[in-house]
Write an enzyme that holds these catalytic residues in place. Structure first.
Site, mmCIF file in Angstrom:
data_model
loop_
_atom_site.group_PDB
_atom_site.id
_atom_site.type_symbol
_atom_site.label_atom_id
_atom_site.label_comp_id
_atom_site.label_asym_id
_atom_site.label_seq_id
_atom_site.Cartn_x
_atom_site.Cartn_y
_atom_site.Cartn_z
ATOM 1 N N SER A 151 26.134 -17.218 -13.603
ATOM 2 C CA SER A 151 27.269 -16.400 -14.067
ATOM 3 C C SER A 151 28.139 -15.982 -12.893
ATOM 4 O O SER A 151 27.650 -15.842 -11.759
ATOM 5 C CB SER A 151 26.725 -15.141 -14.754
ATOM 6 O OG SER A 151 27.769 -14.222 -14.990
ATOM 7 N N TYR A 165 21.446 -7.961 -14.094
ATOM 8 C CA TYR A 165 21.922 -9.314 -14.439
ATOM 9 C C TYR A 165 22.471 -10.030 -13.191
ATOM 10 O O TYR A 165 22.178 -11.213 -12.963
ATOM 11 C CB TYR A 165 22.991 -9.159 -15.512
ATOM 12 C CG TYR A 165 23.523 -10.421 -16.133
ATOM 13 C CD1 TYR A 165 22.782 -11.150 -17.060
ATOM 14 C CD2 TYR A 165 24.812 -10.868 -15.830
ATOM 15 C CE1 TYR A 165 23.306 -12.287 -17.661
ATOM 16 C CE2 TYR A 165 25.343 -12.000 -16.429
ATOM 17 C CZ TYR A 165 24.587 -12.715 -17.343
ATOM 18 O OH TYR A 165 25.120 -13.837 -17.936
HETATM 19 P P1 NDP Z 1 23.719 -16.173 -26.659
HETATM 20 O O1 NDP Z 1 23.360 -14.740 -26.844
HETATM 21 O O2 NDP Z 1 24.616 -16.848 -27.636
HETATM 22 O O3 NDP Z 1 22.383 -17.049 -26.494
HETATM 23 C C1 NDP Z 1 21.284 -16.609 -25.747
HETATM 24 C C2 NDP Z 1 20.168 -17.611 -25.919
HETATM 25 O O4 NDP Z 1 19.059 -17.226 -25.089
HETATM 26 C C3 NDP Z 1 19.649 -17.685 -27.353
HETATM 27 O O5 NDP Z 1 19.459 -19.046 -27.691
HETATM 28 C C4 NDP Z 1 18.307 -16.969 -27.291
HETATM 29 O O6 NDP Z 1 17.332 -17.487 -28.207
HETATM 30 C C5 NDP Z 1 17.876 -17.296 -25.869
HETATM 31 N N1 NDP Z 1 16.899 -16.326 -25.393
HETATM 32 C C6 NDP Z 1 17.076 -15.001 -25.157
HETATM 33 N N2 NDP Z 1 15.914 -14.432 -24.783
HETATM 34 C C7 NDP Z 1 14.973 -15.416 -24.813
HETATM 35 C C8 NDP Z 1 13.576 -15.452 -24.565
HETATM 36 N N3 NDP Z 1 12.877 -14.366 -24.191
HETATM 37 N N4 NDP Z 1 12.928 -16.636 -24.683
HETATM 38 C C9 NDP Z 1 13.599 -17.734 -25.063
HETATM 39 N N5 NDP Z 1 14.921 -17.777 -25.316
HETATM 40 C C10 NDP Z 1 15.600 -16.615 -25.203
HETATM 41 O O7 NDP Z 1 24.368 -16.201 -25.194
HETATM 42 P P2 NDP Z 1 25.265 -17.280 -24.431
HETATM 43 O O8 NDP Z 1 25.228 -18.592 -25.111
HETATM 44 O O9 NDP Z 1 26.553 -16.641 -24.150
HETATM 45 O O10 NDP Z 1 24.456 -17.364 -23.049
HETATM 46 C C11 NDP Z 1 23.841 -18.535 -22.560
HETATM 47 C C12 NDP Z 1 23.718 -18.411 -21.050
HETATM 48 O O11 NDP Z 1 25.017 -18.317 -20.461
HETATM 49 C C13 NDP Z 1 22.953 -17.169 -20.581
HETATM 50 O O12 NDP Z 1 22.106 -17.504 -19.501
HETATM 51 C C14 NDP Z 1 24.047 -16.243 -20.115
HETATM 52 O O13 NDP Z 1 23.587 -15.353 -19.141
HETATM 53 C C15 NDP Z 1 25.057 -17.234 -19.556
HETATM 54 N N6 NDP Z 1 26.417 -16.736 -19.437
HETATM 55 C C16 NDP Z 1 27.149 -16.391 -20.554
HETATM 56 C C17 NDP Z 1 28.442 -15.938 -20.413
HETATM 57 C C18 NDP Z 1 29.307 -15.582 -21.571
HETATM 58 O O14 NDP Z 1 30.422 -15.093 -21.346
HETATM 59 N N7 NDP Z 1 28.894 -15.815 -22.795
HETATM 60 C C19 NDP Z 1 29.045 -15.785 -19.080
HETATM 61 C C20 NDP Z 1 28.202 -16.186 -17.998
HETATM 62 C C21 NDP Z 1 26.934 -16.643 -18.184
HETATM 63 P P3 NDP Z 1 17.087 -16.891 -29.710
HETATM 64 O O15 NDP Z 1 18.417 -16.394 -30.193
HETATM 65 O O16 NDP Z 1 16.563 -18.065 -30.477
HETATM 66 O O17 NDP Z 1 16.064 -15.804 -29.572
#
Ligand code: NDP
Length: 247
Positions: free
Chosen positions: A145, A158
């Site tokens: 990020s 984070y």
């Molecule tokens: P979402 O909230 O849409 O997705 C998060 C995902 O992480 C879900 O699939 C969730 O699975 C999974 N997850 C969370 N906790 C766990 C766990 N304990 N074990 C396994 N899986 C887990 O977020 P984004 O798609 O936006 O984020 C994806 C990545 O991008 C992250 O690493 C985030 O930090 C990064 N990011 C996002 C930004 C943004 O603006 N959106 C900016 C910069 C980085 P489930 O729902 O099935 O539990």
């Protein structure tokens, strides 16, 4: 090498960015493992989308914060497949944020964010790395990020986790380059998913030269490139995908 069946595991494939990455990698010819933790319904939607388009996808479930669970699920996947199949692409994408100023931050806010975003990198990668080294081809792509590069107030947990993954990316790239395994990171800015649903795009977009939040597909396109043969000479890099937001 061409007779090997290359699978791509995308952690957090049930989420906004992860789902788009799964679809991109399937389009690029990988057999995709759509990972989820709690949201099986979304993961199944991604699988359906891919299979209806003629690709291969199936779900896989584990909590990335539980080392034994990660090891057990991935070892059992290995045992159910012969040596012609292996997970050649790993996208460490699962992540959470728990934003609060440091003065208010509870131990649980700190530990859950470090566990989900940073320790998970070690848990999942350490299991899959050996196969990539043995097969002499692999791609590890970590979703970090802007917060891990610049540091953002309200996100000390984070920012620390994502900066930690950036350090690990650079170190591991140097360990495994000779084995044709590349290790890179992508650093999104504001991307429209559940994670940013409480942010006000109409205000924040004024800070972004491209003047809007990004789309998950715009992160997925770069991940697809990093997983490709064309990116074989790129390793240890962090690619910003943030619409020109100054870092
Ligand atoms: P979402 O909230 O849409 O997705 C998060 C995902 O992480 C879900 O699939 C969730 O699975 C999974 N997850 C969370 N906790 C766990 C766990 N304990 N074990 C396994 N899986 C887990 O977020 P984004 O798609 O936006 O984020 C994806 C990545 O991008 C992250 O690493 C985030 O930090 C990064 N990011 C996002 C930004 C943004 O603006 N959106 C900016 C910069 C980085 P489930 O729902 O099935 O539990």
């Amino acid at each position: 090498m061409s007779e090997l069946m290359k699978y791509a595991l995308v952690t957090g494939g049930s989420g906004g960015i992860g789902g788009a990455i799964c679809k991109q990698l399937a389009t690029d010819g990988f057999r995709v493992l759509v990972h989820y933790n709690s949201n099986q319904e979304e993961a199944l939607k991604v699988v359906t989308h891919i299979t209806e388009a003629g690709g291969f996808a199936e779900t896989i479930q584990f909590d990335v914060t539980r080392l034994e669970e990660v090891q057990q699920v991935l070892k059992s996947w290995r045992e159910q497949h012969d040596e012609t199949s292996y997970i050649a692409v790993l996208v460490n994408n699962a992540g959470i944020s728990k934003d609060t100023l440091m003065v208010w931050m509870e131990p649980a806010d700190w530990h859950s964010v470090i566990n989900t975003n940073l320790n998970s990198f070690y848990y999942v990668t350490s299991v899959l790395l050996k196969d990539m080294i043995i097969k002499k081809w692999g791609r590890i792509i970590n979703v970090v990020s802007l917060s891990g590069i610049k540091g953002l107030p309200g996100q000390t947990n984070y920012s620390a986790a994502k900066a930690g993954v950036i350090g690990a990316t650079k170190a591991l790239a140097q360990e495994v380059g000779k084995k044709k395994v590349t290790v890179n990171a992508v650093a999104p800015g504001y991307i429209k998913t559940e994670m940013v649903k409480n942010l006000d795009e109409s205000q924040l977009k004024n800070l972004i030269p491209v003047n809007r939040f990004g789309k998950p597909e715009e992160v997925a396109a770069t991940v697809g490139f990093l997983a490709s043969e064309g990116a074989a000479y790129i390793t240890g890099e962090v690619i910003n995908i943030n619409g020109g937001l100054y870092t």
